[in-house]
Design an enzyme around this catalytic site. Sequence first.
Site, PDB file in Angstrom:
ATOM      1  N   HIS A  72      33.041 211.659  54.608  1.00 42.67           N
ATOM      2  CA  HIS A  72      34.436 212.068  54.797  1.00 42.67           C
ATOM      3  C   HIS A  72      35.294 211.473  53.692  1.00 42.67           C
ATOM      4  CE1 HIS A  72      34.672 213.726  59.144  1.00 42.67           C
ATOM      5  NE2 HIS A  72      33.482 213.949  58.613  1.00 42.67           N
ATOM      6  N   TYR A 200      43.846 211.805  63.736  1.00 40.75           N
ATOM      7  CA  TYR A 200      44.489 210.793  64.574  1.00 40.75           C
ATOM      8  C   TYR A 200      45.857 211.359  64.920  1.00 40.75           C
ATOM      9  CZ  TYR A 200      40.982 207.325  63.175  1.00 40.75           C
ATOM     10  OH  TYR A 200      39.812 206.628  62.979  1.00 40.75           O
ATOM     11  N   PRO A 292      39.998 200.558  69.070  1.00 42.65           N
ATOM     12  CA  PRO A 292      39.189 201.458  68.229  1.00 42.65           C
ATOM     13  C   PRO A 292      39.969 202.277  67.197  1.00 42.65           C
ATOM     14  CG  PRO A 292      39.302 202.262  70.493  1.00 42.65           C
ATOM     15  CD  PRO A 292      39.938 200.921  70.496  1.00 42.65           C
ATOM     16  N   LYS A 296      37.190 199.995  63.273  1.00 42.27           N
ATOM     17  CA  LYS A 296      36.793 198.758  62.606  1.00 42.27           C
ATOM     18  C   LYS A 296      35.803 197.900  63.377  1.00 42.27           C
ATOM     19  CE  LYS A 296      38.795 199.404  58.863  1.00 42.27           C
ATOM     20  NZ  LYS A 296      37.795 200.304  58.305  1.00 42.27           N
ATOM     21  N   TYR A 384      41.046 201.726  55.584  1.00 38.95           N
ATOM     22  CA  TYR A 384      40.170 202.592  56.375  1.00 38.95           C
ATOM     23  C   TYR A 384      38.755 202.617  55.809  1.00 38.95           C
ATOM     24  CZ  TYR A 384      38.968 206.222  59.682  1.00 38.95           C
ATOM     25  OH  TYR A 384      38.386 206.910  60.717  1.00 38.95           O
TER      26      TYR A 384
HETATM   27  P1  RFL Z   1      27.280 194.907  71.185  1.00 38.19           P
HETATM   28  O1  RFL Z   1      27.081 196.295  70.693  1.00 38.19           O
HETATM   29  O2  RFL Z   1      28.119 194.710  72.393  1.00 38.19           O
HETATM   30  O3  RFL Z   1      25.830 194.295  71.416  1.00 38.19           O
HETATM   31  C1  RFL Z   1      25.661 193.064  72.070  1.00 38.19           C
HETATM   32  C2  RFL Z   1      24.281 193.072  72.715  1.00 38.19           C
HETATM   33  O4  RFL Z   1      24.071 191.808  73.339  1.00 38.19           O
HETATM   34  C3  RFL Z   1      23.500 192.027  74.625  1.00 38.19           C
HETATM   35  N1  RFL Z   1      23.848 190.856  75.458  1.00 38.19           N
HETATM   36  C4  RFL Z   1      22.981 189.860  75.745  1.00 38.19           C
HETATM   37  N2  RFL Z   1      21.696 189.677  75.408  1.00 38.19           N
HETATM   38  C5  RFL Z   1      21.082 188.555  75.875  1.00 38.19           C
HETATM   39  N3  RFL Z   1      21.708 187.635  76.661  1.00 38.19           N
HETATM   40  C6  RFL Z   1      22.998 187.790  77.012  1.00 38.19           C
HETATM   41  N4  RFL Z   1      23.608 186.883  77.791  1.00 38.19           N
HETATM   42  C7  RFL Z   1      23.693 188.935  76.547  1.00 38.19           C
HETATM   43  N5  RFL Z   1      24.948 189.394  76.716  1.00 38.19           N
HETATM   44  C8  RFL Z   1      25.025 190.558  76.052  1.00 38.19           C
HETATM   45  C9  RFL Z   1      24.128 193.320  75.105  1.00 38.19           C
HETATM   46  O5  RFL Z   1      23.340 193.963  76.114  1.00 38.19           O
HETATM   47  C10 RFL Z   1      24.176 194.123  73.808  1.00 38.19           C
HETATM   48  O6  RFL Z   1      23.010 194.910  73.613  1.00 38.19           O
HETATM   49  O7  RFL Z   1      27.889 193.968  70.038  1.00 38.19           O
HETATM   50  P2  RFL Z   1      27.652 193.962  68.454  1.00 38.19           P
HETATM   51  O8  RFL Z   1      26.198 194.066  68.124  1.00 38.19           O
HETATM   52  O9  RFL Z   1      28.466 192.850  67.915  1.00 38.19           O
HETATM   53  O10 RFL Z   1      28.273 195.369  67.954  1.00 38.19           O
HETATM   54  C11 RFL Z   1      29.640 195.577  67.984  1.00 38.19           C
HETATM   55  C12 RFL Z   1      29.933 197.037  68.263  1.00 38.19           C
HETATM   56  O11 RFL Z   1      29.116 197.509  69.317  1.00 38.19           O
HETATM   57  C13 RFL Z   1      31.386 197.225  68.623  1.00 38.19           C
HETATM   58  O12 RFL Z   1      32.237 196.559  67.713  1.00 38.19           O
HETATM   59  C14 RFL Z   1      31.849 198.665  68.658  1.00 38.19           C
HETATM   60  O13 RFL Z   1      31.025 199.520  69.394  1.00 38.19           O
HETATM   61  C15 RFL Z   1      33.251 198.669  69.268  1.00 38.19           C
HETATM   62  N6  RFL Z   1      33.578 199.959  69.759  1.00 38.19           N
HETATM   63  C16 RFL Z   1      33.946 200.873  68.854  1.00 38.19           C
HETATM   64  N7  RFL Z   1      34.031 200.523  67.550  1.00 38.19           N
HETATM   65  C17 RFL Z   1      34.378 201.429  66.639  1.00 38.19           C
HETATM   66  O14 RFL Z   1      34.400 201.091  65.433  1.00 38.19           O
HETATM   67  N8  RFL Z   1      34.695 202.722  67.036  1.00 38.19           N
HETATM   68  C18 RFL Z   1      34.600 203.116  68.357  1.00 38.19           C
HETATM   69  O15 RFL Z   1      34.845 204.256  68.680  1.00 38.19           O
HETATM   70  C19 RFL Z   1      34.235 202.185  69.324  1.00 38.19           C
HETATM   71  N9  RFL Z   1      34.147 202.523  70.639  1.00 38.19           N
HETATM   72  C20 RFL Z   1      33.499 200.241  71.142  1.00 38.19           C
HETATM   73  C21 RFL Z   1      33.766 201.559  71.563  1.00 38.19           C
HETATM   74  C22 RFL Z   1      33.161 199.268  72.091  1.00 38.19           C
HETATM   75  C23 RFL Z   1      33.096 199.564  73.460  1.00 38.19           C
HETATM   76  N10 RFL Z   1      32.793 198.498  74.403  1.00 38.19           N
HETATM   77  C24 RFL Z   1      32.414 197.204  73.933  1.00 38.19           C
HETATM   78  C25 RFL Z   1      32.985 198.528  75.777  1.00 38.19           C
HETATM   79  C26 RFL Z   1      33.681 201.900  72.906  1.00 38.19           C
HETATM   80  C27 RFL Z   1      33.327 200.909  73.857  1.00 38.19           C
HETATM   81  C28 RFL Z   1      33.239 201.370  75.288  1.00 38.19           C
HETATM   82  C1  PHB Z   2      34.368 207.948  67.120  1.00 46.83           C
HETATM   83  O1  PHB Z   2      33.909 208.924  66.501  1.00 46.83           O
HETATM   84  O2  PHB Z   2      33.887 207.575  68.187  1.00 46.83           O
HETATM   85  C2  PHB Z   2      35.547 207.232  66.574  1.00 46.83           C
HETATM   86  C3  PHB Z   2      36.004 207.547  65.316  1.00 46.83           C
HETATM   87  C4  PHB Z   2      37.112 206.883  64.786  1.00 46.83           C
HETATM   88  C5  PHB Z   2      37.739 205.914  65.540  1.00 46.83           C
HETATM   89  C6  PHB Z   2      37.253 205.575  66.794  1.00 46.83           C
HETATM   90  C7  PHB Z   2      36.152 206.254  67.314  1.00 46.83           C
HETATM   91  O3  PHB Z   2      38.831 205.295  65.039  1.00 46.83           O
END
Ligand code: RFL
Ligand code: PHB
Length: 389
Positions: A72, A200, A292, A296, A384
Amino acid sequence: MRTQVAIIGGGPSGLLLSQLLHRAGIESVVLERKTKDYVLSRIRAGVLEVGLVDQLRAAGAGARLDRDGIIHDGTVISYGDEQIRVDFTEHTGTHVTVYGQTEVTRDLYDAREAMNGNFAFNVEGVAIHDTDTNTPFVTYHVDGSEHRLDCDYVAGCDGFHGVSRATIPENVRREYEKIYPFGWLGILSETPPVHDELIYASSDVGFALCSMRNENLSRYYVQCEITDSPDNWSDDAFWEALKRRIPEEHATNLVTGPSIEKSIAPLRSFVSEPMRWGRLFLCGDAAHIVPPTGAKGLNTAASDVHYLSQALIQFYTANDSECIERYSEKALARVWKAERFSWWMTSLLHRFPDQSAFDIRMQQAEVAFLRDNTSAQAVLAQNYVGLPY
Ligand code: RFL
Ligand code: PHB
């Protein structure tokens, strides 16, 4: 059992770290609380900075991403029916790649398994011990039997609800938090994306985001009440809410269909300092959360992994611990900039319950400034696509 680096959490941070260390000849064991299938069922981020893409390639997990990731070169910010296109390539010479976190995680598991990576799933009761000494260790249970993992270092990659952060004594930790008074209701649907770039959208009834995973898989979000539940939203209600928030041109073209996933994410900004305590390092969501808006979360987790993998490689290959000493400072410097950008995008584009007419005028003035000022667009683009590591 003994290893060099014990990694708590088998999400993207833990897997990427483990794989980068492995490629530098450093052993690790990944301890994950859930099953692999559970980890792979989570639908989360979708936009990857170049820094993360480069790390995935370096980890030997970039082939599918290079084939299926969508480049993109810009994004659309809309406010009412007004649309501003921010051109990443023009302002930064680079781009972002749209490729789901689920796929990133799958590629990392495949790469780790191809190299006989050492994992334990379904671990319970993880406890981290003695990271303020030279002989740290981790204890845990699997199927009722107790295990002990001795190691040189512990990487806490266990997300916001993990145990690693809480291992740092309260009198050492400083936590900074902002909870936003709304959430994002997201759906995934097997329909073509409404536009070839992300939109957005801010409207007088709230925020919406049009994103995608591929040419027949769309990801859409609408701002919702913090107390809301996905059960309160039929697919039709979702599509109606989305159409009201995006410019008419796109609302008219929107292809709707059944949702295959529907969930609500709360919005929070959070940072815990420091990110190192003795031989324990925090990485990713274990140390910080961003709302989100701006995509980032995963990307900031990846920059932590970059600093930490470099520090450990420097220690093991050159017996130089300077980067280990400086890990927290270096990681936090970039974390705070991602926090600022995500907070700014969130504040600019959402409707807040207590927002006054003056506050709305401020948003409108800021959007007008962005529309008319290429320097402002360049600042958005730089943030971004991702600030340098
Ligand atoms: P994760 O992905 O939460 O992985 C952590 C892992 O640790 C495990 N865990 C344990 N394992 C052993 N012992 C314990 N006591 C433990 N406690 C937990 C968990 O099962 C899991 O597998 O963290 P990590 O690796 O730092 O990655 C970070 C990303 O996942 C996170 O920053 C993003 O997904 C945030 N996020 C989003 N970020 C974006 O950039 N765009 C998004 O659209 C976006 N949507 C989201 C999201 C985070 C969400 N969360 C946390 C609820 C949507 C959701 C719903
Ligand atoms: C997504 O595709 O899930 C997404 C993309 C951009 C964002 C957040 C989520 O800022």
